[in-house]
Design an enzyme around this catalytic site. Structure first.
Site, PDB file in Angstrom:
ATOM      1  N   ASN A  11       0.863  -1.180   0.000  1.00 12.26           N
ATOM      2  CA  ASN A  11       0.000   0.000   0.000  1.00 12.26           C
ATOM      3  C   ASN A  11       0.898   1.229   0.000  1.00 12.26           C
ATOM      4  O   ASN A  11       1.469   1.586   1.024  1.00 12.26           O
ATOM      5  CB  ASN A  11      -0.889  -0.038   1.258  1.00 12.26           C
ATOM      6  CG  ASN A  11      -1.745   1.205   1.410  1.00 12.26           C
ATOM      7  OD1 ASN A  11      -1.840   2.022   0.500  1.00 12.26           O
ATOM      8  ND2 ASN A  11      -2.368   1.341   2.582  1.00 12.26           N
ATOM      9  N   LYS A  13       0.098   4.248  -0.342  1.00 13.48           N
ATOM     10  CA  LYS A  13      -0.546   5.431   0.247  1.00 13.48           C
ATOM     11  C   LYS A  13      -0.306   6.664  -0.646  1.00 13.48           C
ATOM     12  O   LYS A  13      -0.216   6.529  -1.858  1.00 13.48           O
ATOM     13  CB  LYS A  13      -0.074   5.648   1.691  1.00 13.48           C
ATOM     14  CG  LYS A  13      -0.256   4.376   2.530  1.00 13.48           C
ATOM     15  CD  LYS A  13      -0.092   4.578   4.000  1.00 13.48           C
ATOM     16  CE  LYS A  13      -0.287   3.254   4.740  1.00 13.48           C
ATOM     17  NZ  LYS A  13      -0.178   3.381   6.184  1.00 13.48           N
ATOM     18  N   HIS A 100      -9.471   1.015   4.787  1.00 13.86           N
ATOM     19  CA  HIS A 100      -8.215   1.263   5.499  1.00 13.86           C
ATOM     20  C   HIS A 100      -8.478   2.216   6.662  1.00 13.86           C
ATOM     21  O   HIS A 100      -9.290   3.140   6.547  1.00 13.86           O
ATOM     22  CB  HIS A 100      -7.171   1.852   4.550  1.00 13.86           C
ATOM     23  CG  HIS A 100      -5.811   1.866   5.169  1.00 13.86           C
ATOM     24  ND1 HIS A 100      -5.427   2.844   6.058  1.00 13.86           N
ATOM     25  CD2 HIS A 100      -4.776   1.007   5.075  1.00 13.86           C
ATOM     26  CE1 HIS A 100      -4.198   2.575   6.473  1.00 13.86           C
ATOM     27  NE2 HIS A 100      -3.778   1.465   5.890  1.00 13.86           N
ATOM     28  N   GLU A 102      -6.970   4.661   7.737  1.00 15.97           N
ATOM     29  CA  GLU A 102      -6.802   6.083   7.416  1.00 15.97           C
ATOM     30  C   GLU A 102      -8.044   6.639   6.724  1.00 15.97           C
ATOM     31  O   GLU A 102      -8.423   7.790   6.932  1.00 15.97           O
ATOM     32  CB  GLU A 102      -5.533   6.283   6.563  1.00 15.97           C
ATOM     33  CG  GLU A 102      -4.286   6.077   7.418  1.00 15.97           C
ATOM     34  CD  GLU A 102      -3.090   5.499   6.674  1.00 15.97           C
ATOM     35  OE1 GLU A 102      -3.055   5.547   5.434  1.00 15.97           O
ATOM     36  OE2 GLU A 102      -2.185   4.971   7.355  1.00 15.97           O
ATOM     37  N   GLU A 172      -5.510  -4.943  10.571  1.00 20.22           N
ATOM     38  CA  GLU A 172      -4.469  -3.951  10.814  1.00 20.22           C
ATOM     39  C   GLU A 172      -4.767  -3.208  12.111  1.00 20.22           C
ATOM     40  O   GLU A 172      -5.546  -2.251  12.112  1.00 20.22           O
ATOM     41  CB  GLU A 172      -4.432  -2.934   9.655  1.00 20.22           C
ATOM     42  CG  GLU A 172      -4.102  -3.547   8.310  1.00 20.22           C
ATOM     43  CD  GLU A 172      -3.555  -2.507   7.340  1.00 20.22           C
ATOM     44  OE1 GLU A 172      -2.454  -2.722   6.824  1.00 20.22           O
ATOM     45  OE2 GLU A 172      -4.209  -1.473   7.138  1.00 20.22           O
ATOM     46  N   GLY A 178       2.366   2.243  10.838  1.00 24.16           N
ATOM     47  CA  GLY A 178       3.306   3.350  10.672  1.00 24.16           C
ATOM     48  C   GLY A 178       3.978   3.770  11.966  1.00 24.16           C
ATOM     49  O   GLY A 178       4.634   4.805  12.027  1.00 24.16           O
ATOM     50  N   SER A 218       3.318  -2.149  10.344  1.00 25.12           N
ATOM     51  CA  SER A 218       4.765  -2.231  10.534  1.00 25.12           C
ATOM     52  C   SER A 218       5.364  -3.595  10.181  1.00 25.12           C
ATOM     53  O   SER A 218       6.288  -4.063  10.849  1.00 25.12           O
ATOM     54  CB  SER A 218       5.136  -1.815  11.960  1.00 25.12           C
ATOM     55  OG  SER A 218       4.707  -0.480  12.225  1.00 25.12           O
TER      56      SER A 218
HETATM   57  P1  PGA Z   1       2.791   0.284   7.677  1.00 21.01           P
HETATM   58  O1  PGA Z   1       1.327   0.482   7.050  1.00 21.01           O
HETATM   59  O2  PGA Z   1       3.321  -0.999   7.099  1.00 21.01           O
HETATM   60  O3  PGA Z   1       3.568   1.480   7.237  1.00 21.01           O
HETATM   61  O4  PGA Z   1       2.608   0.207   9.163  1.00 21.01           O
HETATM   62  C1  PGA Z   1       0.474  -0.593   6.861  1.00 21.01           C
HETATM   63  C2  PGA Z   1      -0.835  -0.121   6.284  1.00 21.01           C
HETATM   64  O5  PGA Z   1      -1.329   0.934   6.692  1.00 21.01           O
HETATM   65  O6  PGA Z   1      -1.407  -0.785   5.390  1.00 21.01           O
END
Ligand code: PGA
Length: 255
Positions: A11, A13, A100, A102, A172, A178, A218
């Site tokens: 992803n 983003k 997601h 976000e 997640e 992140g 992560s």
């Molecule tokens: P990250 O993000 O691997 O940077 O923690 C995962 C995600 O949001 O899909």
């Protein structure tokens, strides 16, 4: 259990410009072709403007697919600034990430809206990667199962069993996205197992055993192997580490 697909999805983003996106896609495609032997599915989820060029660069590698990161719940029309499922499909993408955290947090997307988006995606022939996960406060107050169970049921349980061959679940935990904090393999496995039981209760064992459940938050080369060795973890949804071709390919190899 071996019947389930193994999947690594990157992803991207809201990162990269066109040149960087093309470079990353080409590097991943070359490494997957040269180094990786196996059945695992690789999915790249670039921002909308890069779906077409990224698809062109990876289309000769049969196990690499392209995903959008979102879509609009209406088929078409006067929705300035939005992107429809049919547009995504016609770009060459085969998948779409939906729900997601976000999107849920910053854009107010709730389970009811996401159920409509899932319908739109499926009606247009896309495979959905449906994300769910609890906040730190929810985990600490012991309601993780309740929260993810509701996200699963309200987002997806209106679907027929036959829809599930085009659904992937991504667990997640929001506190791990992140942040550098990863759920322990045991914490992740516990939730994945819970989600599979929920699927079995609703749809029966065949659907539950065939649906891939990815872990995200992560994931990096150093922890991918131990996460993916859990019985109910079928791969990863990778953010930060998917922006580096070498790191992402090491994660694919951990499958
Ligand atoms: P990250 O993000 O691997 O940077 O923690 C995962 C995600 O949001 O899909």
């Amino acid at each position: 259990m071996d019947m389930r697909k193994k999947i690594a999805a990157g992803n991207w983003k809201m990162n990269l410009d066109l040149e960087e996106a093309q470079k990353l896609a080409s590097e991943v495609a070359a490494m997957v072709k040269d180094e990786y032997i196996g059945q695992a599915e690789v999915i790249l989820a670039p921002p909308f403007p890069f779906l077409v060029p990224v698809h062109r660069l990876v289309s000769d590698v049969s196990n690499i697919h392209v995903a959008a990161q979102n879509l609009h719940e209406q088929e078409a029309g006067a929705y300035t600034g939005e992107v429809s499922a049919s547009m995504i499909k016609s770009s060459g993408a085969s998948h779409c990430i939906l729900g997601h955290s976000e999107r849920r947090q910053y854009f107010g997307e709730d389970n009811a809206l996401l159920a409509n988006k899932i319908d739109q995606a499926l009606a247009n022939g896309l495979t959905v990667i449906y994300c769910l996960g609890e906040t730190l406060e929810e985990r600490e107050s012991g309601v993780t199962a309740e929260v993810v169970g509701r996200q699963l049921a309200e987002g997806c349980f209106h679907l027929d069993a036959s829809a599930w061959n085009r659904l992937v679940i991504a667990y997640e935990p929001i506190w791990a996205i992140g942040t550098g904090l990863t759920a322990t393999p045991e914490q992740a496995q516990e939730v994945h197992h819970y989600l599979r039981i929920k699927l079995a209760t609703q749809y029966g064992d065949a659907v539950a055993q065939a649906t891939p459940i990815l872990y995200g938050g992560s994931v990096k080369p150093a922890n991918a192997g131990v996460l993916f060795s859990q019985p109910d973890i079928d791969g990863g949804l990778v953010g930060g580490a998917s922006l580096k071709a070498r790191d992402f390919v090491e994660i694919i190899k951990a499958l």
